[in-house]
Design a protein around this motif. Sequence first.
Motif, PDB file in Angstrom:
ATOM      1  N   GLU A  58       6.917  38.428 -10.660  1.00  0.00           N
ATOM      2  CA  GLU A  58       8.372  38.390 -10.555  1.00  0.00           C
ATOM      3  C   GLU A  58       8.788  36.996 -10.100  1.00  0.00           C
ATOM      4  O   GLU A  58       8.375  36.546  -9.032  1.00  0.00           O
ATOM      5  CB  GLU A  58       8.840  39.435  -9.536  1.00  0.00           C
ATOM      6  N   VAL A  59       9.569  36.315 -10.929  1.00  0.00           N
ATOM      7  CA  VAL A  59      10.115  35.003 -10.566  1.00  0.00           C
ATOM      8  C   VAL A  59      11.621  35.150 -10.423  1.00  0.00           C
ATOM      9  O   VAL A  59      12.334  35.338 -11.419  1.00  0.00           O
ATOM     10  CB  VAL A  59       9.783  33.933 -11.634  1.00  0.00           C
ATOM     11  N   CYS A  60      12.101  35.120  -9.195  1.00  0.00           N
ATOM     12  CA  CYS A  60      13.540  35.107  -8.935  1.00  0.00           C
ATOM     13  C   CYS A  60      13.934  33.648  -8.743  1.00  0.00           C
ATOM     14  O   CYS A  60      13.591  33.039  -7.718  1.00  0.00           O
ATOM     15  CB  CYS A  60      13.886  35.959  -7.715  1.00  0.00           C
ATOM     16  N   HIS A  61      14.594  33.098  -9.743  1.00  0.00           N
ATOM     17  CA  HIS A  61      14.815  31.656  -9.832  1.00  0.00           C
ATOM     18  C   HIS A  61      15.600  31.141  -8.632  1.00  0.00           C
ATOM     19  O   HIS A  61      16.664  31.660  -8.294  1.00  0.00           O
ATOM     20  CB  HIS A  61      15.547  31.324 -11.138  1.00  0.00           C
ATOM     21  N   GLY A  62      15.009  30.122  -7.993  1.00  0.00           N
ATOM     22  CA  GLY A  62      15.638  29.537  -6.821  1.00  0.00           C
ATOM     23  C   GLY A  62      15.398  30.314  -5.546  1.00  0.00           C
ATOM     24  O   GLY A  62      15.920  29.952  -4.490  1.00  0.00           O
ATOM     25  N   LYS A  63      14.585  31.390  -5.618  1.00  0.00           N
ATOM     26  CA  LYS A  63      14.349  32.214  -4.428  1.00  0.00           C
ATOM     27  C   LYS A  63      12.859  32.373  -4.129  1.00  0.00           C
ATOM     28  O   LYS A  63      12.371  31.873  -3.124  1.00  0.00           O
ATOM     29  CB  LYS A  63      15.007  33.586  -4.602  1.00  0.00           C
ATOM     30  N   HIS A  64      12.136  33.089  -5.001  1.00  0.00           N
ATOM     31  CA  HIS A  64      10.735  33.345  -4.696  1.00  0.00           C
ATOM     32  C   HIS A  64       9.950  33.708  -5.949  1.00  0.00           C
ATOM     33  O   HIS A  64      10.525  33.985  -7.003  1.00  0.00           O
ATOM     34  CB  HIS A  64      10.599  34.475  -3.660  1.00  0.00           C
ATOM     35  N   ILE A  65       8.615  33.737  -5.792  1.00  0.00           N
ATOM     36  CA  ILE A  65       7.695  34.252  -6.807  1.00  0.00           C
ATOM     37  C   ILE A  65       6.857  35.331  -6.135  1.00  0.00           C
ATOM     38  O   ILE A  65       6.258  35.106  -5.081  1.00  0.00           O
ATOM     39  CB  ILE A  65       6.770  33.154  -7.365  1.00  0.00           C
ATOM     40  N   TYR A  67       3.520  37.053  -1.950  1.00  0.00           N
ATOM     41  CA  TYR A  67       4.525  36.059  -2.330  1.00  0.00           C
ATOM     42  C   TYR A  67       3.801  34.742  -2.595  1.00  0.00           C
ATOM     43  O   TYR A  67       3.125  34.200  -1.710  1.00  0.00           O
ATOM     44  CB  TYR A  67       5.585  35.918  -1.234  1.00  0.00           C
ATOM     45  N   LEU A  68       3.922  34.261  -3.822  1.00  0.00           N
ATOM     46  CA  LEU A  68       3.235  33.029  -4.223  1.00  0.00           C
ATOM     47  C   LEU A  68       4.045  31.794  -3.856  1.00  0.00           C
ATOM     48  O   LEU A  68       3.567  30.672  -4.061  1.00  0.00           O
ATOM     49  CB  LEU A  68       2.962  33.045  -5.735  1.00  0.00           C
ATOM     50  N   GLU A 123       9.372  23.020  -6.788  1.00  0.00           N
ATOM     51  CA  GLU A 123       8.312  23.395  -5.851  1.00  0.00           C
ATOM     52  C   GLU A 123       8.756  24.551  -4.950  1.00  0.00           C
ATOM     53  O   GLU A 123       9.879  24.563  -4.445  1.00  0.00           O
ATOM     54  CB  GLU A 123       7.927  22.187  -4.977  1.00  0.00           C
ATOM     55  N   LEU A 124       7.849  25.504  -4.740  1.00  0.00           N
ATOM     56  CA  LEU A 124       8.079  26.599  -3.810  1.00  0.00           C
ATOM     57  C   LEU A 124       6.904  26.683  -2.845  1.00  0.00           C
ATOM     58  O   LEU A 124       5.751  26.526  -3.257  1.00  0.00           O
ATOM     59  CB  LEU A 124       8.232  27.935  -4.546  1.00  0.00           C
ATOM     60  N   GLY A 125       7.196  26.930  -1.568  1.00  0.00           N
ATOM     61  CA  GLY A 125       6.141  27.016  -0.558  1.00  0.00           C
ATOM     62  C   GLY A 125       6.349  28.211   0.344  1.00  0.00           C
ATOM     63  O   GLY A 125       7.135  29.111   0.061  1.00  0.00           O
ATOM     64  N   ASN A 126       5.600  28.208   1.466  1.00  0.00           N
ATOM     65  CA  ASN A 126       5.779  29.224   2.497  1.00  0.00           C
ATOM     66  C   ASN A 126       5.596  30.642   1.956  1.00  0.00           C
ATOM     67  O   ASN A 126       6.327  31.566   2.312  1.00  0.00           O
ATOM     68  CB  ASN A 126       7.167  29.083   3.152  1.00  0.00           C
ATOM     69  N   ASN A 142      -5.473  30.775   6.370  1.00  0.00           N
ATOM     70  CA  ASN A 142      -4.131  31.364   6.450  1.00  0.00           C
ATOM     71  C   ASN A 142      -3.005  30.373   6.151  1.00  0.00           C
ATOM     72  O   ASN A 142      -1.863  30.572   6.585  1.00  0.00           O
ATOM     73  CB  ASN A 142      -3.902  32.017   7.820  1.00  0.00           C
ATOM     74  N   ARG A 143      -3.325  29.338   5.403  1.00  0.00           N
ATOM     75  CA  ARG A 143      -2.252  28.444   4.932  1.00  0.00           C
ATOM     76  C   ARG A 143      -1.392  29.208   3.929  1.00  0.00           C
ATOM     77  O   ARG A 143      -1.908  30.021   3.148  1.00  0.00           O
ATOM     78  CB  ARG A 143      -2.841  27.197   4.270  1.00  0.00           C
ATOM     79  N   PRO A 144      -0.084  28.970   3.933  1.00  0.00           N
ATOM     80  CA  PRO A 144       0.786  29.735   3.018  1.00  0.00           C
ATOM     81  C   PRO A 144       0.543  29.378   1.556  1.00  0.00           C
ATOM     82  O   PRO A 144       0.238  28.227   1.229  1.00  0.00           O
ATOM     83  CB  PRO A 144       2.198  29.340   3.460  1.00  0.00           C
ATOM     84  N   ARG A 145       0.669  30.373   0.686  1.00  0.00           N
ATOM     85  CA  ARG A 145       0.577  30.127  -0.748  1.00  0.00           C
ATOM     86  C   ARG A 145       1.748  29.272  -1.213  1.00  0.00           C
ATOM     87  O   ARG A 145       2.839  29.324  -0.626  1.00  0.00           O
ATOM     88  CB  ARG A 145       0.578  31.460  -1.514  1.00  0.00           C
ATOM     89  N   SER A 146       1.533  28.504  -2.274  1.00  0.00           N
ATOM     90  CA  SER A 146       2.597  27.650  -2.815  1.00  0.00           C
ATOM     91  C   SER A 146       2.496  27.614  -4.337  1.00  0.00           C
ATOM     92  O   SER A 146       1.441  27.892  -4.916  1.00  0.00           O
ATOM     93  CB  SER A 146       2.502  26.229  -2.253  1.00  0.00           C
ATOM     94  N   SER A 147       3.610  27.287  -4.984  1.00  0.00           N
ATOM     95  CA  SER A 147       3.663  27.274  -6.455  1.00  0.00           C
ATOM     96  C   SER A 147       4.534  26.138  -6.959  1.00  0.00           C
ATOM     97  O   SER A 147       5.449  25.681  -6.262  1.00  0.00           O
ATOM     98  CB  SER A 147       4.231  28.601  -6.989  1.00  0.00           C
TER      99      SER A 147
END
Length: 417
Positions: free
Chosen positions: A56-63, A82-83, A126-129, A138-143
């Motif tokens: 699920e890619v909610c544009h500008g919010k999360h993956i 959450y990626l 870019e998306l992080g956290n 335990n580093r946060p996933r990022s995409s």
Amino acid sequence: MTTVDKEKYKCLLPLIASGNEEEEKDYKGPTPGELLEPLFKQSSCSYRIESYWTYEVCHGKHIRQYHEEKETGQKINIQEYYLGNMIMKNPLSEPDQEEKENSKDGAKEIPTKNIEGQMTPYYPVELGNGTPCSLRQNRPRSSTVMYICHPEAKHEILSVAEVTTCEYEVVILTPLLCSHPKYRFRASPVNDIFCQSLPGSPLKPHNLEQLEKQQEMLKMPFRRVKEEEMPSTKEEKFSSIHKPVAVGSHQLLTVGTTHISKLTDEQLIKEFLSGSYCFHGGVGWWKYEFCYGKYVHQYHEDKESGKTSVVVGTWSKEEHIEWSRKNAARTFYLREDGTQTVRMVSHFYGNGDVCDLTDKPRQVTVKLKCKESDSPHAVTIYMLEPHSCQYILGVESPVICKILDTADEYGLLSVPS
């Protein structure tokens, strides 16, 4: 051109276009970030269904990557990760500013990604956290979300890949970037010659059809007929995606919908309904072939190992009629004047190759829908796998609009009178 069998075709030599560099240099329109802004303001989401995971890619919010399991008498259990989440308040602010600075300093190289052998420009967000990754302390996933131009797309997810541990790349097809010359699809330098059959000549030359039949016959001995002959090697997970359609041997656009060279509507309909006019396409490892009233194939071609083909389903009128007695073969649309018209027909293709996961033959429901398009010969095909080795193949085309109302109670189509 005239073949040895006196079949006549009108062939068009391509014009070698130039001046793209000048168009890019003179461009004064919105930045790519500004072009994508409506997508982020709509708060819309795109989905990609795979064998196990849904993305699920909610544009500008999360993956989000998740899997739902429903146990008998219990609530639905959801496994999710959450990626990446949007960190900035305005997801386009920093890249947009960079784009404006680049336009002042001169032309900075636009990043590109190899898609189907073509270096395709993209706009990154870019998306992080994301969800903490246990494999990386335990580093946060990022995409990185890569938006690429496709004029007839609806913001579909083309692919999701884990490039390094817990770091992902997501490719999105969108029409919003296509007005920017630097992000348009860059065609291969190879120029195709397109041919159209003239009245009285078949869609394909007779010798070409014979050659294709011979090639198909050569593959038949290798197709497993009995269950015990099935190889035990586990096949690649099947992925679903909106796919391009190549007709014959060429594909006009590597990513997305292709346009068929113009045929007369009547000829196109007859060829389609007879099963001699097949659709090909795909944008991942697997490609698809759909021949109406014949079969649905899934295949992969490799230069070294050749072609690997899986029969997803074959046509049997009797089996389809039996299926249609338990399922809706036609769905209707109610017009404003109170009358109804056929919106979609569904056909059952069973008896495909036996599936490793279920030990049962593959089967597919083909959904034929009307597609409004500026091009009367545009076709879109997509495939989903809601259950293991049970598929849904969607076929949408303006040509189908012309024959949907001929559907009988079983959803079978015919040439309009």
